[in-house]
Write an enzyme that holds these catalytic residues in place. Structure first.
Site, PDB file in Angstrom:
ATOM      1  N   HIS A   1       0.854  -1.192   0.000  1.00 18.22           N
ATOM      2  CA  HIS A   1       0.000   0.000   0.000  1.00 18.22           C
ATOM      3  C   HIS A   1       0.878   1.225   0.000  1.00 18.22           C
ATOM      4  CE1 HIS A   1      -3.192   2.808   1.107  1.00 18.22           C
ATOM      5  NE2 HIS A   1      -4.024   1.862   0.736  1.00 18.22           N
TER       6      HIS A   1
ATOM      7  N   ASP B   1      -7.885  -5.494   0.063  1.00 17.39           N
ATOM      8  CA  ASP B   1      -8.316  -6.357  -1.047  1.00 17.39           C
ATOM      9  C   ASP B   1      -7.908  -7.811  -0.878  1.00 17.39           C
ATOM     10  OD1 ASP B   1      -7.501  -3.519  -2.905  1.00 17.39           O
ATOM     11  OD2 ASP B   1      -9.522  -4.333  -2.656  1.00 17.39           O
TER      12      ASP B   1
END
Ligand code: SDX
Length: 429
Positions: A305, A363
């Site tokens: 991320h 996710d």
């Protein structure tokens, strides 16, 4: 006394104002830099650039903290519901009982779409990716709701906001039904937001649809986890589109288009496909090696991320939700979950991932959960878009109301050809 940073480069200098936030990094206001020095800053990917001032969401990437209007995501997910989170993001405070009742009433009564949207869908191929349908159908709302496209009118902005939050689940469910060749199911005003969405997706005319409260609660929590996330790529797209004065439906359609990318919202679909490709735990080392190989474009989808350099707080809640859904459905030893948990364990103990601070993101577990709920892989990013619509709309409203708001128009570092004269075709090499 305004604190400032002094920029000096040879004979060029500029006094740059320092600004402090409530929490998080301070910013250096560089607006005066070009005027005073003739220099641009350069930051492709915006790794060190704040594009705006916002009061909506705060992320502490090192601590793995996510706050919406100051409330932590784990408390909102455990104790609230999605429409309450929508109210919080839009209005800045948790609603009182009467405010919540009124908001739920308003959203519920905007869930139907113009009947001609049904005919709009028949123009798509049945095997079109549902995200392609969503980009098209959300953008098409501009063609139906002209009475809420004047962005200078606060009332019209709020009507458009409610319409977006209320209608994206209906459009998403229609995209799914069209994809699988089943008749559209109309929204029902006696159901909650998540119940209504599951009903529109999975009910069929031939028999009553039983709503499983555990699954509806999981769906609602998944919406909360995806509602907003500061200035991510799709939110920045919505802000930039909105800065030109484009109508809200077109701006949200732009956000959906950006979210579709596998590096962003498309990662939930890509993560599940990756887990399927790995297939069994014994093949994990092969994929870990590929993820580390600089010559291999493969990345572990659902990992890493830009901001979180610690565990994504949403991923923890998503993992717990995943177990709740699988338990409720009696799914034991799901091979994909087995692979996911082993992959997570190996990666979190591998020097490459530790050094690069790569952790599972929102996710990573969402795909397994959504598959268990009955959604096909190609619907995963559509669900992300349904949830993120409130974040996009809240950020869009904040931008429109920002007195510093101007059209977004970045500059560049030009490295192309210097000025040169045109050559007739018979003089070209
Ligand atoms: C979302 O921004 C948001 O808030 C997004 C989101 C939201 O709610 O809106 O949180 C939703 O988009 C989550 C992210 C979903 N994407 C994925 O899971 C796709 C896989 N992840 C990566 O593509 C990547 O981690 C990004 C895109 C998420 C972040 O990329 P960055 O910040 O630009 O980091 P990078 O690509 O510069 O990577 C840094 C290093 C690189 O190695 P070096 O070049 O330094 O040697 O880490 C490596 C990368 O190769 N790396 C990975 C990796 N992610 C980064 N290596 C293997 N697998 C990965 N997943």
């Amino acid at each position: 006394m305004t604190e400032s940073a002094k920029f000096v480069l040879g004979d060029k200098n500029a006094e740059l104002q320092l600004r402090h936030g409530t929490i998080g990094p301070d910013v250096v206001d560089i607006a005066a830099l070009y005027k005073n020095t003739g220099l641009f800053t350069y930051d492709p990917g915006f790794t060190s650039t704040a594009s705006c001032e916002s009061k909506i969401t705060y992320i502490d990437g090192d601590e793995g903290v996510l706050l919406h209007r100051g409330y932590s995501i784990d408390q909102l997910a455990e104790r609230g519901d999605f429409l309450e989170t929508c109210y919080l993001l839009l209005y800045g405070e948790l609603p009182t009982a009467s405010e919540k009742e009124d908001f739920v009433y308003r959203v519920t009564r905007h869930t139907m779409v113009h009947e001609q949207m049904s005919r709009f869908y028949t123009g798509f191929r049945r095997d079109a990716h549902p995200m392609a349908v969503m980009v098209g159908s959300v953008g098409a709302l501009s063609a139906f709701y002209h009475d809420s496209t004047d962005i200078t009118d606060p009332h019209q902005r709020m009507v458009a906001s409610i319409r977006m939050i209320a209608k994206t689940p209906t459009l998403a469910a229609m995209a799914y039904k069209y994809h699988v060749g089943q008749p559209f199911v109309y929204p029902r005003n006696d159901l909650t937001y998540a119940e209504n969405f599951l009903h529109m997706c999975f009910a069929v005319p031939c028999e009553p649809y039983h709503i499983n409260p555990t699954l509806a609660k999981a769906m609602d929590r998944i919406f909360i986890l995806h509602a907003d996330h500061e200035q991510n790529a799709s939110t920045s797209t919505v802000r930039l589109a909105g800065s030109s004065g484009a109508n809200p439906f077109a701006c949200i359609a732009a956000g959906i288009a950006c979210l579709w990318g596998p590096a962003h919202g498309g990662a939930n679909e890509a993560a599940l496909n990756m887990l399927g490709e790995i297939g069994t735990k014994d093949r994990i080392p092969e994929f870990i090696a590929r993820a580390k190989d600089k010559n291999d474009p493969f990345r572990l989808m659902g990992f890493g991320h830009r901001v979180y350099k610690n565990y994504d707080p949403r991923a923890k809640i998503m993992q717990q939700t995943c177990h709740e859904v699988l338990d409720e459905l009696g799914i034991k030893d799901d091979p994909l979950l087995e692979v996911a948990m082993e992959l997570e364990h190996i990666a979190l103990h591998d020097d490459y991932f530790i050094e690069k601070k790569l952790y599972p993101n929102v996710d990573f577990y969402s795909g397994i959960t959504l598959k268990a709920l009955g959604f096909p892989t190609e619907m995963f990013t559509v669900l992300f878009a349904v949830a993120r619509t409130v974040g996009w709309i809240a950020q869009w409203n904040e931008m429109i109301e920002d007195p510093q708001q101007r059209i977004g128009r970045p500059r560049q570092l030009y490295t192309g050809a210097p000025r040169r004269d045109y050559l007739a075709i018979d003089q070209r090499a």
